[in-house]
Design a protein around this motif. Sequence first.
Motif, PDB file in Angstrom:
ATOM      1  N   SER A   7      -0.446   4.728  -0.087  1.00 62.08           N
ATOM      2  CA  SER A   7      -1.134   5.954  -0.260  1.00 62.08           C
ATOM      3  C   SER A   7      -0.799   6.427   1.250  1.00 62.08           C
ATOM      4  O   SER A   7       1.099   6.269   1.254  1.00 62.08           O
ATOM      5  CB  SER A   7      -2.835   6.088   0.228  1.00 62.08           C
ATOM      6  OG  SER A   7      -2.936   7.253  -0.329  1.00 62.08           O
ATOM      7  N   VAL A  12       2.216  -0.817  -4.258  1.00 61.37           N
ATOM      8  CA  VAL A  12       0.946  -0.555  -5.084  1.00 61.37           C
ATOM      9  C   VAL A  12       0.318  -0.692  -5.676  1.00 61.37           C
ATOM     10  O   VAL A  12       0.090  -1.344  -7.166  1.00 61.37           O
ATOM     11  CB  VAL A  12       1.735   1.234  -5.250  1.00 61.37           C
ATOM     12  CG1 VAL A  12       0.306   2.273  -5.096  1.00 61.37           C
ATOM     13  CG2 VAL A  12       2.590   1.756  -4.032  1.00 61.37           C
ATOM     14  N   LEU A  55     -10.163  14.599  -2.124  1.00 63.80           N
ATOM     15  CA  LEU A  55     -10.738  14.587  -3.685  1.00 63.80           C
ATOM     16  C   LEU A  55     -12.007  15.686  -4.126  1.00 63.80           C
ATOM     17  O   LEU A  55     -12.112  15.985  -5.371  1.00 63.80           O
ATOM     18  CB  LEU A  55     -11.475  13.388  -3.762  1.00 63.80           C
ATOM     19  CG  LEU A  55     -12.232  12.745  -5.183  1.00 63.80           C
ATOM     20  CD1 LEU A  55     -11.055  12.293  -5.902  1.00 63.80           C
ATOM     21  CD2 LEU A  55     -12.314  11.287  -4.637  1.00 63.80           C
ATOM     22  N   GLY A  94       1.097   4.028   3.887  1.00 64.92           N
ATOM     23  CA  GLY A  94       2.585   3.384   3.384  1.00 64.92           C
ATOM     24  C   GLY A  94       4.258   4.041   3.059  1.00 64.92           C
ATOM     25  O   GLY A  94       4.606   3.324   4.060  1.00 64.92           O
ATOM     26  N   GLY A 150       0.853  -1.106   0.127  1.00 60.32           N
ATOM     27  CA  GLY A 150      -0.080   0.259  -0.189  1.00 60.32           C
ATOM     28  C   GLY A 150       0.873   1.108  -0.029  1.00 60.32           C
ATOM     29  O   GLY A 150       1.505   1.412   0.931  1.00 60.32           O
ATOM     30  N   HIS A 191       1.040  -3.051  -9.029  1.00 56.95           N
ATOM     31  CA  HIS A 191       0.949  -4.722  -8.327  1.00 56.95           C
ATOM     32  C   HIS A 191       0.215  -4.588  -7.095  1.00 56.95           C
ATOM     33  O   HIS A 191       0.831  -4.322  -6.093  1.00 56.95           O
ATOM     34  CB  HIS A 191       2.528  -4.674  -7.653  1.00 56.95           C
ATOM     35  CG  HIS A 191       3.195  -5.136 -10.138  1.00 56.95           C
ATOM     36  ND1 HIS A 191       3.803  -4.419 -10.308  1.00 56.95           N
ATOM     37  CD2 HIS A 191       3.440  -6.417  -9.927  1.00 56.95           C
ATOM     38  CE1 HIS A 191       4.182  -5.029 -11.250  1.00 56.95           C
ATOM     39  NE2 HIS A 191       4.450  -6.052 -11.131  1.00 56.95           N
TER      40      HIS A 191
HETATM   41  C1  LIG Z   1     -13.586  12.128  -0.220  1.00 56.61           C
HETATM   42  C2  LIG Z   1     -12.540  11.413   1.190  1.00 56.61           C
HETATM   43  C3  LIG Z   1     -12.671  12.402   2.329  1.00 56.61           C
HETATM   44  C4  LIG Z   1     -11.383  12.139   3.006  1.00 56.61           C
HETATM   45  N1  LIG Z   1     -11.547  12.938   4.445  1.00 56.61           N
HETATM   46  C5  LIG Z   1     -10.324  13.236   5.257  1.00 56.61           C
HETATM   47  C6  LIG Z   1     -10.141  14.241   6.294  1.00 56.61           C
HETATM   48  O1  LIG Z   1     -10.672  15.226   6.279  1.00 56.61           O
HETATM   49  N2  LIG Z   1      -9.732  13.588   7.523  1.00 56.61           N
HETATM   50  C7  LIG Z   1      -8.877  12.312   7.671  1.00 56.61           C
HETATM   51  O2  LIG Z   1      -9.100  12.159   8.464  1.00 56.61           O
HETATM   52  N3  LIG Z   1      -9.953  11.971   6.642  1.00 56.61           N
HETATM   53  C8  LIG Z   1      -9.845  11.875   5.586  1.00 56.61           C
HETATM   54  N4  LIG Z   1     -10.236  10.870   4.735  1.00 56.61           N
HETATM   55  C9  LIG Z   1     -10.170   9.346   5.172  1.00 56.61           C
HETATM   56  C10 LIG Z   1      -8.030   8.977   4.829  1.00 56.61           C
HETATM   57  O3  LIG Z   1      -8.224   9.133   2.905  1.00 56.61           O
HETATM   58  C11 LIG Z   1      -7.728   7.334   4.937  1.00 56.61           C
HETATM   59  O4  LIG Z   1      -7.849   8.244   5.683  1.00 56.61           O
HETATM   60  C12 LIG Z   1      -6.290   7.059   4.593  1.00 56.61           C
HETATM   61  O5  LIG Z   1      -6.443   8.353   3.008  1.00 56.61           O
HETATM   62  C13 LIG Z   1      -5.834   6.240   4.720  1.00 56.61           C
HETATM   63  O6  LIG Z   1      -4.772   6.080   4.083  1.00 56.61           O
HETATM   64  P1  LIG Z   1      -3.981   4.539   3.956  1.00 56.61           P
HETATM   65  O7  LIG Z   1      -2.486   5.192   3.434  1.00 56.61           O
HETATM   66  O8  LIG Z   1      -4.074   4.248   4.648  1.00 56.61           O
HETATM   67  O9  LIG Z   1      -4.967   3.508   2.801  1.00 56.61           O
HETATM   68  P2  LIG Z   1      -5.472   4.826   1.430  1.00 56.61           P
HETATM   69  O10 LIG Z   1      -4.865   5.425   1.155  1.00 56.61           O
HETATM   70  O11 LIG Z   1      -6.775   3.558   1.391  1.00 56.61           O
HETATM   71  O12 LIG Z   1      -4.776   3.537   0.423  1.00 56.61           O
HETATM   72  C14 LIG Z   1      -4.535   2.172  -0.327  1.00 56.61           C
HETATM   73  C15 LIG Z   1      -3.048   1.965  -0.510  1.00 56.61           C
HETATM   74  O13 LIG Z   1      -2.889   0.480  -0.367  1.00 56.61           O
HETATM   75  C16 LIG Z   1      -2.542   0.098  -1.935  1.00 56.61           C
HETATM   76  N5  LIG Z   1      -3.354  -1.576  -2.195  1.00 56.61           N
HETATM   77  C17 LIG Z   1      -4.764  -1.814  -1.262  1.00 56.61           C
HETATM   78  N6  LIG Z   1      -4.740  -2.958  -1.778  1.00 56.61           N
HETATM   79  C18 LIG Z   1      -3.877  -3.569  -1.812  1.00 56.61           C
HETATM   80  C19 LIG Z   1      -3.245  -4.833  -2.358  1.00 56.61           C
HETATM   81  N7  LIG Z   1      -3.444  -5.774  -1.766  1.00 56.61           N
HETATM   82  N8  LIG Z   1      -1.768  -4.787  -3.274  1.00 56.61           N
HETATM   83  C20 LIG Z   1      -1.139  -3.797  -2.883  1.00 56.61           C
HETATM   84  N9  LIG Z   1      -1.735  -2.691  -2.556  1.00 56.61           N
HETATM   85  C21 LIG Z   1      -2.650  -2.447  -2.206  1.00 56.61           C
HETATM   86  C22 LIG Z   1      -3.968   1.171  -2.277  1.00 56.61           C
HETATM   87  O14 LIG Z   1      -3.238   1.305  -3.758  1.00 56.61           O
HETATM   88  C23 LIG Z   1      -3.033   2.300  -1.641  1.00 56.61           C
HETATM   89  O15 LIG Z   1      -2.108   2.654  -2.657  1.00 56.61           O
HETATM   90  C24 LIG Z   1     -11.293  11.628   3.152  1.00 56.61           C
HETATM   91  C25 LIG Z   1     -11.045   9.914   2.394  1.00 56.61           C
HETATM   92  C26 LIG Z   1     -11.721   9.830   1.028  1.00 56.61           C
HETATM   93  C27 LIG Z   1     -12.267   9.235   0.425  1.00 56.61           C
END
Ligand SMILES: Cc1cc2nc3c(=O)[nH]c(=O)nc-3n(C[C@H](O)[C@H](O)[C@H](O)COP(=O)(O)OP(=O)(O)OC[C@H]3O[C@@H](n4cnc5c(N)ncnc54)[C@H](O)[C@@H]3O)c2cc1C
Length: 103
Positions: A10, A33, A45, A13, A8, A78
Amino acid sequence: MTDVLIIGGSDAGISAALRAKELEPTVNVTVVVADSFPNYSICGLQFYLSGEVSDWHYQAHRTVEEITHEGIHCLLDHTAQTINPAQKSVSVVNREGQLKRLT
Ligand SMILES: Cc1cc2nc3c(=O)[nH]c(=O)nc-3n(C[C@H](O)[C@H](O)[C@H](O)COP(=O)(O)OP(=O)(O)OC[C@H]3O[C@@H](n4cnc5c(N)ncnc54)[C@H](O)[C@@H]3O)c2cc1C
């Protein structure tokens, strides 16, 4: 030398990858990713949907080049399929359906 594999790329990660390099610059860090856009700000977004940001690509916190410059290897498009802790391996599949085992 230690290898760190992060699934992951984002906010969580890439933060983990940067912190690992900060703590130990010699560590090999790979981020798997599922998509093509690491460190993408999905939280922003609505700014694209409202038109405040004209190009959704601008919402990435860092470009692939900037992340790579930090010594982090990005394996984009991937998806991790299985994690085998005993063998310390992860199987990934790319968009063409090709399987690869990372150890
Ligand atoms: C419209 C919107 C507004 C938001 N506003 C807020 C806010 O104001 N404040 C706040 O705190 N949070 C907010 N959030 C939530 C915040 O975006 C998420 O908590 C945050 O993005 C989580 O980050 P993350 O890196 O854990 O996961 P994600 O951002 O969900 O990223 C997941 C990553 O893992 C990868 N991935 C998934 N499965 C696999 C796999 N099997 N193999 C390889 N890669 C994989 C994806 O490609 C991606 O790169 C919002 C979300 C949205 C959609």
